[in-house]
Design a protein around this motif. Structure first.
Motif, mmCIF file in Angstrom:
data_model
loop_
_atom_site.group_PDB
_atom_site.id
_atom_site.type_symbol
_atom_site.label_atom_id
_atom_site.label_comp_id
_atom_site.label_asym_id
_atom_site.label_seq_id
_atom_site.Cartn_x
_atom_site.Cartn_y
_atom_site.Cartn_z
ATOM 1 N N LEU A 37 -13.454 -10.649 -16.801
ATOM 2 C CA LEU A 37 -14.222 -9.709 -17.617
ATOM 3 C C LEU A 37 -13.618 -9.518 -19.001
ATOM 4 C CD1 LEU A 37 -15.309 -6.988 -15.046
ATOM 5 C CD2 LEU A 37 -16.701 -8.754 -16.109
ATOM 6 N N ARG A 38 -12.290 -9.596 -19.097
ATOM 7 C CA ARG A 38 -11.652 -9.454 -20.414
ATOM 8 C C ARG A 38 -12.114 -10.552 -21.365
ATOM 9 N NH1 ARG A 38 -7.017 -7.378 -17.725
ATOM 10 N NH2 ARG A 38 -6.122 -9.450 -17.443
ATOM 11 N N ARG A 39 -12.388 -11.712 -20.828
ATOM 12 C CA ARG A 39 -12.872 -12.814 -21.669
ATOM 13 C C ARG A 39 -14.252 -12.505 -22.253
ATOM 14 N NH1 ARG A 39 -11.415 -17.437 -17.187
ATOM 15 N NH2 ARG A 39 -9.150 -17.540 -17.548
ATOM 16 N N ASN A 40 -15.000 -11.626 -21.556
ATOM 17 C CA ASN A 40 -16.365 -11.311 -21.992
ATOM 18 C C ASN A 40 -16.505 -9.889 -22.502
ATOM 19 O OD1 ASN A 40 -18.086 -13.760 -20.929
ATOM 20 N ND2 ASN A 40 -16.678 -13.256 -19.257
ATOM 21 N N LEU A 41 -15.370 -9.169 -22.582
ATOM 22 C CA LEU A 41 -15.452 -7.744 -22.900
ATOM 23 C C LEU A 41 -15.970 -7.521 -24.316
ATOM 24 C CD1 LEU A 41 -15.008 -4.952 -21.775
ATOM 25 C CD2 LEU A 41 -12.674 -5.010 -22.665
ATOM 26 N N ASN A 42 -16.993 -6.713 -24.378
ATOM 27 C CA ASN A 42 -17.587 -6.316 -25.654
ATOM 28 C C ASN A 42 -17.595 -4.786 -25.683
ATOM 29 O OD1 ASN A 42 -19.168 -5.666 -27.814
ATOM 30 N ND2 ASN A 42 -20.881 -7.007 -27.274
ATOM 31 N N HIS A 43 -16.730 -4.221 -26.488
ATOM 32 C CA HIS A 43 -16.588 -2.770 -26.499
ATOM 33 C C HIS A 43 -17.802 -2.056 -27.080
ATOM 34 C CE1 HIS A 43 -12.413 -2.154 -25.088
ATOM 35 N NE2 HIS A 43 -12.279 -3.405 -25.481
ATOM 36 N N THR A 44 -18.780 -2.815 -27.579
ATOM 37 C CA THR A 44 -20.018 -2.187 -28.033
ATOM 38 C C THR A 44 -21.066 -2.163 -26.921
ATOM 39 O OG1 THR A 44 -20.964 -4.275 -28.860
ATOM 40 C CG2 THR A 44 -19.556 -3.012 -30.372
ATOM 41 N N ASP A 45 -20.764 -2.788 -25.785
ATOM 42 C CA ASP A 45 -21.700 -2.843 -24.664
ATOM 43 C C ASP A 45 -21.249 -1.845 -23.607
ATOM 44 O OD1 ASP A 45 -23.245 -3.348 -22.455
ATOM 45 O OD2 ASP A 45 -23.076 -5.528 -22.576
ATOM 46 N N PRO A 46 -21.892 -0.677 -23.532
ATOM 47 C CA PRO A 46 -21.431 0.350 -22.583
ATOM 48 C C PRO A 46 -21.551 -0.080 -21.125
ATOM 49 C CG PRO A 46 -23.507 0.993 -23.610
ATOM 50 C CD PRO A 46 -23.022 -0.216 -24.341
ATOM 51 N N ALA A 47 -22.539 -0.918 -20.805
ATOM 52 C CA ALA A 47 -22.685 -1.361 -19.411
ATOM 53 C C ALA A 47 -21.496 -2.225 -19.000
ATOM 54 C CB ALA A 47 -23.995 -2.128 -19.244
ATOM 55 N N LEU A 48 -21.133 -3.177 -19.849
ATOM 56 C CA LEU A 48 -20.016 -4.057 -19.520
ATOM 57 C C LEU A 48 -18.701 -3.284 -19.497
ATOM 58 C CD1 LEU A 48 -19.353 -6.928 -18.804
ATOM 59 C CD2 LEU A 48 -19.128 -7.473 -21.225
ATOM 60 N N LEU A 49 -18.543 -2.361 -20.410
ATOM 61 C CA LEU A 49 -17.350 -1.514 -20.425
ATOM 62 C C LEU A 49 -17.266 -0.688 -19.145
ATOM 63 C CD1 LEU A 49 -15.010 -0.898 -22.401
ATOM 64 C CD2 LEU A 49 -16.365 1.019 -23.254
ATOM 65 N N SER A 50 -18.390 -0.152 -18.708
ATOM 66 C CA SER A 50 -18.424 0.641 -17.475
ATOM 67 C C SER A 50 -18.105 -0.215 -16.257
ATOM 68 C CB SER A 50 -19.801 1.288 -17.306
ATOM 69 O OG SER A 50 -20.077 2.196 -18.350
#
Length: 409
Positions: free
Chosen positions: A240-253
């Motif tokens: 997930l760190r490879r795809n982490l986008n801190h502007t995407d709340p769903a992925l952050l959650s």
């Protein structure tokens, strides 16, 4: 569904909704390409209404949900089972259907058209809402149809819609794994999580894949496979760190929520350093999110992280720490499932300190908010049995009454 319709057959429910809308049998039958004689037989239970595609067509014509026709057919199991009070037989059948083994087997009884994805999205939302509001019976009555229909959609839809179909199949598998874990059906939860993850990987969506990683971690933890759960958390977090986008709340959650069961698994394995590290990472993600939210039904945010700090403290044997942390956690705004799960951790802490009266009081408050969760959750059932084994618990008529409501005695 109101009480006077609970005991109606599916055909009788069709008739009730048709009359309520002022629609004749001729009109309704024509809308779905059937004869008036056929509909009369359906409404009078002289013909079986057992094909989901036909039920779906009737529901669409009447402007209602499939579940308004099928009904909430879940019936509590009577007897003193120490596992659960709901029958999960239909969910088991949906998850272990031999036709899922091969498209060739499924094709023999395939429906003429795949289920519409917009309706499946609505059905999924209803199932997840039932879970988060701790309406276990409602969820279990609807889950078999959702599992079957999303699986069919993932097989039958055209390429352009296939990713969405796999997404729905993945989340249906996740919903099954979630409820089955709570009911103590750990082996079947593992099957559901595996099935969901297989569908998730076909979506190429890191949020959906991460969500199913979390389900697998929960399933491993509930089976006592703590080393596997820790290893899975580490690998999933790297992915997930490879795809982490801190502007995407769903992925952050999703990323933050995945770390929480990993922290608990590490704590249960007496690995304090890893548990603290996962909780610290999750706390940072909750801070980045900014507030409690419910993206992809995660209920993730600062409060959920604090709840898991209590769970981890209990797993490490730090009961005083857990009791110190608990008063500062306000769960009133969370989904009932999360709030009541926190209450169960408090009950466990009170029991560990022999504060039996406080434990009973917390259980009763939780029962008022979510009776089905308290009656059926494997943890609450174990806690009531433990409390009844104490001297104070044996004398408590209130606790005995609760145990009777849970069919433990």
């Amino acid at each position: 569904m109101t009480d006077h319709r609970q005991h109606l057959s599916p055909g009788q429910r069709v008739a009730w909704h048709r009359v309520r809308r002022g629609m004749s049998q001729e009109v309704l039958a024509g809308l779905i390409g059937r004869t008036e004689d056929w509909l009369s037989k359906i409404e009078n239970d002289r013909a079986a209404l057992d094909r989901i595609s036909v039920i779906r067509a009737l529901a669409d014509a009447l402007g209602i949900s499939v579940f308004d026709i099928i009904g909430d057919q879940q019936v509590p199991v009577h007897g003193a089972s120490a596992v659960q009070i709901f029958d999960i037989g239909r969910v088991r059948s949906a998850l272990t259907d031999y036709r899922q083994l091969s498209p060739l087997l499924a094709a023999v009884e395939a429906e003429p058209d795949p289920p519409p994805l917009d309706l499946l999205r609505r059905d999924l939302a209803e199932v997840m809402a039932a879970y988060q509001s701790s309406r276990y019976g409602r969820m279990l009555s609807r889950l078999p149809v959702l599992l079957t229909q999303t699986s069919l959609a993932a097989r039958e839809h055209a390429t352009a819609e296939l990713r969405d179909a796999h997404r729905l199949a993945a989340l249906a598998g996740q919903s099954a794994a979630m409820i089955l874990t709570k009911l103590g059906e750990t082996d079947l939860a593992w099957v559901a999580a595996q099935r969901g993850l297989a569908a998730a990987e076909r979506t190429e969506d890191p949020a959906i894949t991460g969500s199913l990683f979390r389900s697998v971690i929960h399933a491993l933890q509930s089976q006592g496979r703590l080393d596997d759960a820790n290893a899975m958390t580490e690998r999933a977090a790297i992915h997930l760190r490879r795809n982490l986008n801190h502007t995407d709340p769903a992925l952050l959650s999703i990323h933050g929520t995945l770390l929480l069961p990993g922290a608990v698994a590490a704590a249960k394995a007496d690995d304090r350093a890893t548990a603290d590290d996962y909780l610290a990472q999750a706390e940072q993600m909750a801070d980045d999110l900014g507030a409690d939210a419910n993206h992809l039904w995660t209920a993730f945010g600062p409060t959920n992280v604090r709840i898991h700090r209590v769970v981890a403290a209990m797993a490490l044997g730090d009961v005083p720490v857990a009791l110190d942390l608990a008063p500062g956690i306000d769960t009133a705004h969370l989904p009932a499932e999360r709030a009541v799960r926190h209450s169960l951790e408090l009950v466990s802490a009170y029991h560990a300190r022999n504060k039996v009266d406080a434990a009973i009081e917390e259980l009763l408050a939780a029962e008022r908010r979510a009776p089905e969760q308290i009656h059926a959750h494997v943890m609450s059932r174990q806690l009531v049995l433990k409390l009844r084994a104490t001297a104070a618990g044996r004398r408590s008529r209130i606790l005995a009454d609760l145990a009777r409501r849970m069919r433990l005695i």
